[in-house]
Scaffold this active site. Structure first.
Site, PDB file in Angstrom:
ATOM      1  N   GLU A  78       1.478  13.049  -2.181  1.00 13.54           N
ATOM      2  CA  GLU A  78       2.460  12.292  -1.386  1.00 13.54           C
ATOM      3  C   GLU A  78       3.847  12.925  -1.506  1.00 13.54           C
ATOM      4  O   GLU A  78       4.632  12.913  -0.547  1.00 13.54           O
ATOM      5  CB  GLU A  78       2.440  10.820  -1.825  1.00 13.54           C
ATOM      6  CG  GLU A  78       1.180  10.125  -1.329  1.00 13.54           C
ATOM      7  CD  GLU A  78       0.578   9.114  -2.279  1.00 13.54           C
ATOM      8  OE1 GLU A  78       1.301   8.556  -3.120  1.00 13.54           O
ATOM      9  OE2 GLU A  78      -0.651   8.895  -2.189  1.00 13.54           O
ATOM     10  N   GLU A 122      -6.694  16.321  -6.920  1.00  7.97           N
ATOM     11  CA  GLU A 122      -6.695  15.172  -6.019  1.00  7.97           C
ATOM     12  C   GLU A 122      -6.836  15.652  -4.577  1.00  7.97           C
ATOM     13  O   GLU A 122      -5.833  16.000  -3.938  1.00  7.97           O
ATOM     14  CB  GLU A 122      -5.389  14.380  -6.164  1.00  7.97           C
ATOM     15  CG  GLU A 122      -5.167  13.814  -7.548  1.00  7.97           C
ATOM     16  CD  GLU A 122      -4.267  12.586  -7.525  1.00  7.97           C
ATOM     17  OE1 GLU A 122      -4.638  11.588  -8.155  1.00  7.97           O
ATOM     18  OE2 GLU A 122      -3.208  12.610  -6.861  1.00  7.97           O
ATOM     19  N   ASN A 173      -1.616   5.645 -11.594  1.00  8.34           N
ATOM     20  CA  ASN A 173      -0.403   5.977 -10.843  1.00  8.34           C
ATOM     21  C   ASN A 173      -0.132   4.785  -9.931  1.00  8.34           C
ATOM     22  O   ASN A 173      -0.812   4.614  -8.925  1.00  8.34           O
ATOM     23  CB  ASN A 173      -0.646   7.261 -10.033  1.00  8.34           C
ATOM     24  CG  ASN A 173       0.499   7.551  -9.081  1.00  8.34           C
ATOM     25  OD1 ASN A 173       1.559   6.926  -9.147  1.00  8.34           O
ATOM     26  ND2 ASN A 173       0.286   8.507  -8.184  1.00  8.34           N
ATOM     27  N   HIS A 217       2.387  15.605  -6.771  1.00  6.30           N
ATOM     28  CA  HIS A 217       1.453  14.676  -6.131  1.00  6.30           C
ATOM     29  C   HIS A 217       1.421  14.937  -4.629  1.00  6.30           C
ATOM     30  O   HIS A 217       2.437  15.293  -4.038  1.00  6.30           O
ATOM     31  CB  HIS A 217       1.870  13.224  -6.409  1.00  6.30           C
ATOM     32  CG  HIS A 217       0.808  12.260  -6.005  1.00  6.30           C
ATOM     33  ND1 HIS A 217       0.654  11.833  -4.702  1.00  6.30           N
ATOM     34  CD2 HIS A 217      -0.190  11.669  -6.718  1.00  6.30           C
ATOM     35  CE1 HIS A 217      -0.384  11.024  -4.649  1.00  6.30           C
ATOM     36  NE2 HIS A 217      -0.920  10.901  -5.852  1.00  6.30           N
ATOM     37  N   SER A 232      -9.633   7.792  -4.771  1.00 10.15           N
ATOM     38  CA  SER A 232     -10.576   6.679  -4.611  1.00 10.15           C
ATOM     39  C   SER A 232     -11.510   6.502  -5.805  1.00 10.15           C
ATOM     40  O   SER A 232     -12.680   6.128  -5.643  1.00 10.15           O
ATOM     41  CB  SER A 232     -11.360   6.815  -3.299  1.00 10.15           C
ATOM     42  OG  SER A 232     -10.481   6.775  -2.186  1.00 10.15           O
ATOM     43  N   GLY A 281      -6.648   7.196  -1.381  1.00 10.25           N
ATOM     44  CA  GLY A 281      -6.394   5.954  -0.674  1.00 10.25           C
ATOM     45  C   GLY A 281      -7.290   5.738   0.541  1.00 10.25           C
ATOM     46  O   GLY A 281      -7.031   4.865   1.359  1.00 10.25           O
ATOM     47  N   LYS A 308       2.280   4.171  -8.050  1.00  9.99           N
ATOM     48  CA  LYS A 308       2.997   4.486  -6.793  1.00  9.99           C
ATOM     49  C   LYS A 308       4.085   3.438  -6.552  1.00  9.99           C
ATOM     50  O   LYS A 308       4.710   2.972  -7.502  1.00  9.99           O
ATOM     51  CB  LYS A 308       2.000   4.607  -5.630  1.00  9.99           C
ATOM     52  CG  LYS A 308       0.864   5.600  -5.951  1.00  9.99           C
ATOM     53  CD  LYS A 308      -0.024   5.926  -4.781  1.00  9.99           C
ATOM     54  CE  LYS A 308      -1.114   6.892  -5.229  1.00  9.99           C
ATOM     55  NZ  LYS A 308      -1.998   7.312  -4.152  1.00  9.99           N
TER      56      LYS A 308
HETATM   57  P1  13P Z   1      -6.285   6.250  -4.918  1.00 10.51           P
HETATM   58  O1  13P Z   1      -6.997   6.029  -6.225  1.00 10.51           O
HETATM   59  O2  13P Z   1      -5.671   5.019  -4.352  1.00 10.51           O
HETATM   60  O3  13P Z   1      -7.134   7.001  -3.944  1.00 10.51           O
HETATM   61  O4  13P Z   1      -5.029   7.223  -5.248  1.00 10.51           O
HETATM   62  C1  13P Z   1      -5.244   8.372  -5.977  1.00 10.51           C
HETATM   63  C2  13P Z   1      -3.950   8.970  -6.350  1.00 10.51           C
HETATM   64  O5  13P Z   1      -3.200   9.422  -5.509  1.00 10.51           O
HETATM   65  C3  13P Z   1      -3.559   8.946  -7.772  1.00 10.51           C
HETATM   66  O6  13P Z   1      -2.444   9.749  -8.008  1.00 10.51           O
END
Ligand code: 13P
Length: 251
Positions: free
Chosen positions: A96, A167, A9, A94, A213, A173, A11
């Site tokens: 976010e 997640e 992803n 997601h 992560s 992150g 982003k």
């Molecule tokens: P990270 O791997 O940067 O923690 O992000 C995970 C994520 O949100 C994938 O959709």
């Protein structure tokens, strides 16, 4: 047997040049045949990525889509548009989208309907915040999001067209990956819930990705968990070498 599904992803990262180079690396260096690979670029690059990866098995999808078919929704993209440019998947729910953009379970469910109706397969994301985990509410939150996202779907749709990504918000992150035990515990609960609602045949086939992560150093131990079938990766998916290393996890 569930085929592992590792997806990046991206982003709101990368640019046209780096995405072009990334696609070339994916073409030159195919993943091991047992592994399904996906990339989810920013939507302005979707068509280019679809074209660049057309000769590969790599799944290409959008990071979200709207629930309406068309209209005055400035900045949004419709599921039919994602499909129209040749993408096959979309990520929905997601964290976010839920926490930064305020999407509710109801919004996610409407988007699921629109995406599936447009012919897109869905990665449905679920996950608890650290406060919810510390309050002992992980199962309630995660299974509630799962129930809301899957509500009313036919068993065959869940089997063939839905992937679930667990997640935990506190792991995204942050560098704080869930331990394999923490991931396995929630994944097993997700599979049990799907078995309860849709039968064990559906649950046994459901791909459940872990996200938060994930990196080359921890992907193998996570993938070794019996109910972890893949990964949805943010930061470590942005570099072609790191992403390639993820696809070559030790099994
Ligand atoms: P990270 O791997 O940067 O923690 O992000 C995970 C994520 O949100 C994938 O959709």
């Amino acid at each position: 047997m569930r085929r592992p599904f590792i997806a990046g992803n991206w982003k709101m990262n990368l640019d046209r040049a780096s995405i072009g180079a990334f696609c070339a690396a994916l073409r030159d260096n195919p993943a091991p045949s047992g592994v399904r690979v996906g990339v989810f670029p920013p939507s302005v690059y979707l068509a280019e990525v679809v074209a660049a990866l057309a000769a590969t098995d790599v799944v290409v999808g959008a990071q979200t889509c709207h629930s309406e078919r068309s209209g005055a929704f400035t900045g949004e993209i419709a599921a039919s548009m994602v499909k129209d440019v040749g993408a096959s998947h979309v990520i929905l729910g997601h964290s976010e989208r839920r926490h930064v953009f305020g999407e509710s379970d109801g919004d996610v469910r409407l988007r699921m309907t629109a995406a599936l109706a447009a012919g897109l397969d869905v990665i449905l994301c679920v996950g608890e915040t650290i406060a919810q985990r510390e309050a002992g509410a992980t199962a309630q939150v995660v299974l509630g999001q799962l129930d809301a996202g899957l509500a009313g779907l036919e068993p065959a749709t869940v089997t063939d067209r839905v992937t679930v990504a667990y997640e935990p918000v506190w792991a995204i992150g942050t560098g704080h990956t869930a331990t394999p035990d923490q991931a396995q515990d929630v994944h097993a609960q997700i599979r049990a819930r799907v078995a309860h609602g849709y039968g064990s045949d559906v649950a046994d086939k459901l791909i459940i990705q872990y996200g938060g992560s994930v990196k080359p150093a921890n992907v193998s131990e996570l993938m070794a968990c019996p109910d972890v079938d893949g990964a949805l990766v943010g930061g470590a998916s942005l570099d072609p070498n790191s992403f390639d290393a993820l696809l070559r996890f030790e099994s």
